[in-house]
Design a protein around this motif. Sequence first.
Motif, mmCIF file in Angstrom:
data_model
loop_
_atom_site.group_PDB
_atom_site.id
_atom_site.type_symbol
_atom_site.label_atom_id
_atom_site.label_comp_id
_atom_site.label_asym_id
_atom_site.label_seq_id
_atom_site.Cartn_x
_atom_site.Cartn_y
_atom_site.Cartn_z
ATOM 1 N N LEU A 11 -2.277 -55.246 -9.475
ATOM 2 C CA LEU A 11 -1.464 -56.454 -9.569
ATOM 3 C C LEU A 11 -1.823 -57.296 -10.790
ATOM 4 C CD1 LEU A 11 -1.374 -57.688 -5.858
ATOM 5 C CD2 LEU A 11 0.548 -56.772 -7.177
ATOM 6 N N VAL A 12 -3.007 -57.077 -11.347
ATOM 7 C CA VAL A 12 -3.467 -57.907 -12.464
ATOM 8 C C VAL A 12 -2.520 -57.818 -13.663
ATOM 9 C CG1 VAL A 12 -5.320 -58.292 -14.124
ATOM 10 C CG2 VAL A 12 -5.864 -57.878 -11.708
ATOM 11 N N PRO A 13 -2.127 -56.613 -14.126
ATOM 12 C CA PRO A 13 -1.171 -56.563 -15.238
ATOM 13 C C PRO A 13 0.150 -57.255 -14.907
ATOM 14 C CG PRO A 13 -2.186 -54.417 -14.912
ATOM 15 C CD PRO A 13 -2.571 -55.255 -13.735
ATOM 16 N N GLY A 14 0.595 -57.126 -13.659
ATOM 17 C CA GLY A 14 1.818 -57.811 -13.259
ATOM 18 C C GLY A 14 1.665 -59.311 -13.332
ATOM 19 N N GLY A 15 0.501 -59.808 -12.909
ATOM 20 C CA GLY A 15 0.239 -61.239 -13.000
ATOM 21 C C GLY A 15 0.214 -61.727 -14.432
ATOM 22 N N LEU A 16 -0.389 -60.932 -15.308
ATOM 23 C CA LEU A 16 -0.410 -61.296 -16.732
ATOM 24 C C LEU A 16 1.003 -61.288 -17.311
ATOM 25 C CD1 LEU A 16 -3.558 -59.300 -17.920
ATOM 26 C CD2 LEU A 16 -3.368 -61.768 -17.542
ATOM 27 N N ALA A 17 1.817 -60.330 -16.882
ATOM 28 C CA ALA A 17 3.201 -60.288 -17.347
ATOM 29 C C ALA A 17 3.964 -61.525 -16.883
ATOM 30 C CB ALA A 17 3.884 -59.018 -16.846
ATOM 31 N N LEU A 18 3.687 -61.968 -15.653
ATOM 32 C CA LEU A 18 4.328 -63.183 -15.153
ATOM 33 C C LEU A 18 3.957 -64.385 -16.006
ATOM 34 C CD1 LEU A 18 5.904 -64.891 -13.110
ATOM 35 C CD2 LEU A 18 3.824 -64.950 -11.693
ATOM 36 N N VAL A 49 11.043 -58.489 -15.639
ATOM 37 C CA VAL A 49 11.696 -57.597 -14.675
ATOM 38 C C VAL A 49 10.877 -56.331 -14.448
ATOM 39 C CG1 VAL A 49 13.735 -56.188 -14.205
ATOM 40 C CG2 VAL A 49 13.997 -58.484 -15.163
ATOM 41 N N LEU A 50 10.516 -55.625 -15.526
ATOM 42 C CA LEU A 50 9.799 -54.362 -15.367
ATOM 43 C C LEU A 50 8.286 -54.543 -15.361
ATOM 44 C CD1 LEU A 50 11.965 -51.976 -17.595
ATOM 45 C CD2 LEU A 50 12.119 -52.417 -15.128
ATOM 46 N N GLY A 51 7.782 -55.451 -16.209
ATOM 47 C CA GLY A 51 6.339 -55.642 -16.265
ATOM 48 C C GLY A 51 5.782 -56.380 -15.069
ATOM 49 N N PHE A 52 6.491 -57.404 -14.597
ATOM 50 C CA PHE A 52 6.019 -58.180 -13.439
ATOM 51 C C PHE A 52 6.599 -57.649 -12.132
ATOM 52 C CE2 PHE A 52 7.197 -62.047 -10.791
ATOM 53 C CZ PHE A 52 6.044 -61.984 -10.016
ATOM 54 N N VAL A 53 7.896 -57.861 -11.905
ATOM 55 C CA VAL A 53 8.483 -57.473 -10.622
ATOM 56 C C VAL A 53 8.422 -55.959 -10.424
ATOM 57 C CG1 VAL A 53 10.473 -57.659 -9.105
ATOM 58 C CG2 VAL A 53 10.012 -59.476 -10.758
ATOM 59 N N GLY A 54 8.657 -55.201 -11.495
ATOM 60 C CA GLY A 54 8.603 -53.750 -11.371
ATOM 61 C C GLY A 54 7.245 -53.256 -10.909
ATOM 62 N N THR A 55 6.182 -53.837 -11.455
ATOM 63 C CA THR A 55 4.830 -53.455 -11.043
ATOM 64 C C THR A 55 4.583 -53.777 -9.581
ATOM 65 O OG1 THR A 55 3.967 -53.788 -13.282
ATOM 66 C CG2 THR A 55 2.376 -53.841 -11.477
ATOM 67 N N VAL A 56 5.016 -54.957 -9.145
ATOM 68 C CA VAL A 56 4.826 -55.364 -7.747
ATOM 69 C C VAL A 56 5.613 -54.461 -6.811
ATOM 70 C CG1 VAL A 56 5.154 -57.232 -6.090
ATOM 71 C CG2 VAL A 56 4.319 -57.749 -8.390
ATOM 72 N N GLY A 78 2.490 -51.460 -15.225
ATOM 73 C CA GLY A 78 1.562 -52.506 -15.635
ATOM 74 C C GLY A 78 1.064 -52.286 -17.045
ATOM 75 N N ALA A 79 0.747 -51.030 -17.372
ATOM 76 C CA ALA A 79 0.294 -50.716 -18.725
ATOM 77 C C ALA A 79 1.403 -50.975 -19.741
ATOM 78 C CB ALA A 79 -0.155 -49.256 -18.800
ATOM 79 N N GLY A 80 2.633 -50.652 -19.373
ATOM 80 C CA GLY A 80 3.757 -50.913 -20.260
ATOM 81 C C GLY A 80 3.915 -52.388 -20.555
#
Length: 361
Positions: A11-18, A49-56, A78-80
């Motif tokens: 979830l960390v990459p998703g949080g950073l994307a947010l 959309v893809l980095g945050f919500v997509g990861t979740v 998340g890496a993306g």
Amino acid sequence: MNPVPRRALLLVPGGLALLAGLDAALLLLGLPAPVDTARLPEIHGILLVLGFVGTVVALERAVALGRSAGYLAPLLLGAGGIVMMSPAPQTISGLLLLAGTVALVAIYVPLWRRAADPAVLVQAGGGVLAAGAALLWLAHVPVPELLPWLCTFLILTIAGERLELARVATLGTPAEPLLVAIASAIVAGTVGTLLWPSAGYPLLGAALLALVAWLVRFDVARRTVRATGLARYMAVCLLAGYAWLAVPALTWLLVGAVPSGPGYDAVVHSVMLGFVISMIMAHAPVILPAVVRRPLPYTPLMYGPVALLHLSMLLRVAVGDVRGVEWAVTVGGALGIVAILAFVVIAATSALRPARQEVPA
């Protein structure tokens, strides 16, 4: 208190994307932001959309699958998102996002084989559209042309989850085959917006209106809004989100493509904030505990960010976009960011106290 599983690190990459996406939102509104870079506004939509919500979404689906291979999807997405925020070429992040969305679609194959569940079929349709959006973005198709793909990925994913969570209320009704038919029309309309815009946008708009009607008719939120506690809170979030979904539906049905200007702003944020963020706020107390294995107890304080979110949307769309009042767009946008951050803080605080058992909407 249960220890947080290692999968929660995804979830960390998703949080950073947010956070990066909210930073970009400030820049797009012409407001000061913690990180002032020209790159973030350019990737704002794809990142969220893809980095945050997509990861979740991918992580939640991987947990539902219960196999190690499933975690490849949130890892790649998340890496993306992380690479997208770096100075690396778009091709690298694009390939990671494409691989991640394809891996997400692959998760639905064993889930479908497990139960042949129509809800999985609807969500898989959303996953295919996400992969299409990633592929088109990799090919440098402009984001306004990708907007229907990004929106319908999220919309179908949420619609499928509502069918899963509210299945008891749909027993003995035509809800499931009807939702599959609507989802098929949404997929066809989304593809049509790129290939035959004059027909694709009205078809997509009509299909989304049908989805709004389906949600209002079959979702238990209409009844649980009269309950108390978590059930009522979720219902309020859901019904408010369904109302915002009607905005892009009517716009695309009656106007067609709106590639820029106030109409574009209204469509984008009615889906991404009014609908999607409201759905996230509704489902967080139910879905996040399954992912991180830690309770997220309901607290009435959660109503604060929800109310602020929808008030900010009314200011931004009804006053700013519709009436052409620029300051309303800026203030409404800023208040929306505050609402999201406030919900994160309240949710984190709530997770530190014991949970009470509630009946979800």
